[in-house]
Design a protein around this motif. Structure first.
Motif, PDB file in Angstrom:
ATOM      1  N   HIS A  66       3.580  12.117  10.664  1.00  0.00           N
ATOM      2  CA  HIS A  66       4.440  12.535  11.353  1.00  0.00           C
ATOM      3  C   HIS A  66       5.332  13.796  10.487  1.00  0.00           C
ATOM      4  N   ASP A  99       7.202  11.174   2.108  1.00  0.00           N
ATOM      5  CA  ASP A  99       7.414  10.603   3.762  1.00  0.00           C
ATOM      6  C   ASP A  99       7.698  11.623   4.621  1.00  0.00           C
ATOM      7  N   MET A 100       6.743  12.265   5.317  1.00  0.00           N
ATOM      8  CA  MET A 100       5.395  12.230   4.673  1.00  0.00           C
ATOM      9  C   MET A 100       4.725  13.483   4.912  1.00  0.00           C
ATOM     10  N   GLU A 133       8.489   9.651  14.259  1.00  0.00           N
ATOM     11  CA  GLU A 133       8.346   8.623  13.945  1.00  0.00           C
ATOM     12  C   GLU A 133       9.496   7.678  13.075  1.00  0.00           C
ATOM     13  N   GLU A 134      10.240   8.337  12.765  1.00  0.00           N
ATOM     14  CA  GLU A 134      11.448   7.893  12.104  1.00  0.00           C
ATOM     15  C   GLU A 134      12.669   7.283  12.892  1.00  0.00           C
ATOM     16  N   GLU A 162       1.149   6.947   5.955  1.00  0.00           N
ATOM     17  CA  GLU A 162       2.527   6.604   5.297  1.00  0.00           C
ATOM     18  C   GLU A 162       2.340   6.177   3.773  1.00  0.00           C
ATOM     19  N   PRO A 163       3.410   6.383   3.010  1.00  0.00           N
ATOM     20  CA  PRO A 163       3.492   6.494   1.499  1.00  0.00           C
ATOM     21  C   PRO A 163       3.257   4.924   1.472  1.00  0.00           C
TER      22      PRO A 163
HETATM   23 ZN   LIG Z   1       6.916   7.803   7.236  1.00  0.00          ZN
END
Ligand SMILES: [Zn+2]
Length: 377
Positions: A66, A99-100, A133-134, A162-163
């Motif tokens: 994202h 992120d990210m 995404e967030e 993703e982290p």
């Molecule tokens: Zn993320």
């Protein structure tokens, strides 16, 4: 070819707070079009999505990421301005570093190196990027996946950036996420005087019995990768304010974090059946469901694990904890899905930061995954 950290800096300098992409996806297109990737923008609502594919044959490997970031909060709280993308002592600073946008940059440079050394690779490589995404995640990855499914573009393997790393890069990868099922339960009784209980029907007593039974229910045993499903009540509300009145209704909010051994319809049915045993009149308002996913050890988990140990000398631990990710939208298509990204210690915090060296390592790991899966070692 651009350096991973340079591309990450350029991405951070675009203040792409959800659902704005602010041109991040265009930067990615600029880097990959020259390497044989065909871009296709798939906007839905105010969300910008990008599908960028090289090749037409299967199997299809996809990097999912994202370009949106969470808000910064007061910028004066930041030591390093959130959209500066400064690198100081090998640390890349800024909102989205971990992120990210760092992962997105690592995906792009991994793809560039891979196609330069393997221009005739079998199968296809693609990137699926969203700017939602967030946020509510309604017009993002889920809509792209629907579009791909409708035209029979089948994803075989997907690596989500993703982290996931905890102490050092690649020490943890995620091969699934738990599901989330919640709702508000309202039990109706009959209001009355506490001194005349035979003329009333106390919904608090009924709700108490329901909560007692649900909170001691064993929903499943869990499995090797997921703990057993848990049920929690987060709020209970009732009462008229008077001490001598039996109230007419009582309400509880609850949530289950569930293992894929249980299904949402089964869990709902069990909950409703317990409610029916203890209350004649009740209703449940279900919240939107978060589906779980699980990728069993197989081709993708092995490829990611081996690529990490090849590059770093240690093996990752498999995990399914944390909140949700866009992996939940891709896994139901039958794709294997694994998540791997940089250290998550500063995500969503002020002074988000990532090691520039880690981004290079991550890019190498991503490239090795491509080599392993597309048969060109
Ligand atoms: Zn993320």
């Amino acid at each position: 070819m651009i350096a991973t950290v340079t591309l990450a800096q350029n991405l951070i300098r675009k203040a792409s707070v959800t659902p704005n992409d602010k041109g991040c996806q265009d930067l990615v297109v600029d880097e990959l079009r020259s390497h044989g990737f065909t871009p296709e923008f798939m906007p839905f609502g105010e969300v910008r999505n990008l599908w960028l594919r090289r090749g037409t044959e299967g199997p299809l490997f996809v990097f999912s990421g994202h370009t949106d970031v969470v808000p910064t909060g007061p910028e004066t709280d930041w030591v390093y301005p959130p959209f500066s993308g400064d690198v100081i002592d090998d640390m890349l600073h800024g909102r989205g570093a971990a992120d990210m946008k760092g992962s997105v940059a690592a995906m792009v440079t991994a793809c560039q190196r891979f196609v330069e050394t393997h221009p005739d690779h079998p199968g296809s490589v693609a990137l699926l990027l969203t700017s939602d995404e967030e946020g509510p995640a309604v017009d993002g990855t889920v809509r792209v996946v629907e579009t791909l499914s409708a035209r029979n573009e089948v994803i075989d393997w997907c690596l989500v950036g993703e982290p996931t790393s905890s102490e050092r890069l690649g020490d943890v990868i995620k091969n699934g996420r738990r599901g989330s099922l919640g709702g508000t339960l309202k039990v109706r009784g009959i209001q009355g005087h506490v001194a005349y209980p035979h003329l009333a029907d106390n919904p608090i007593h009924r709700l108490g019995r329901i909560v007692s039974e649900l909170s001691s229910t064993r929903w499943d045993e869990g499995n090797e990768y997921f703990p057993a499903t848990t049920f929690q009540v987060s709020n209970i509300r009732s009462g008229t304010g008077a001490t001598n009145v039996v109230p007419g209704e009582a309400e509880a909010q609850f949530n289950l974090r569930f293992c894929p051994d249980s299904t949402a319809p089964d869990l709902k049915a069990k909950i409703e059946s317990v409610c029916r045993q203890h209350a004649d009149h009740f209703e449940i308002d279900w919240s939107p469901l978060g589906l779980p996913y699980q990728t069993l050890p197989g081709t993708l988990v092995s490829a990611v694990t081996e690529s990490i140990s090849d590059t770093t000398g240690y093996s990752p631990r498999l995990s399914t904890d944390g909140g949700t990710s866009d992996g939940r939208f891709i896994a139901p298509t039958g794709a294997q899905v694994v998540e791997l990204g940089p250290l998550n210690r500063t995500i969503h915090q002020v002074d988000e930061v990532v090691s520039a060296e880690d981004l290079d390592t991550l890019s190498q790991v991503y490239e090795k995954v491509l080599k392993r899966l597309l048969g060109c070692t």
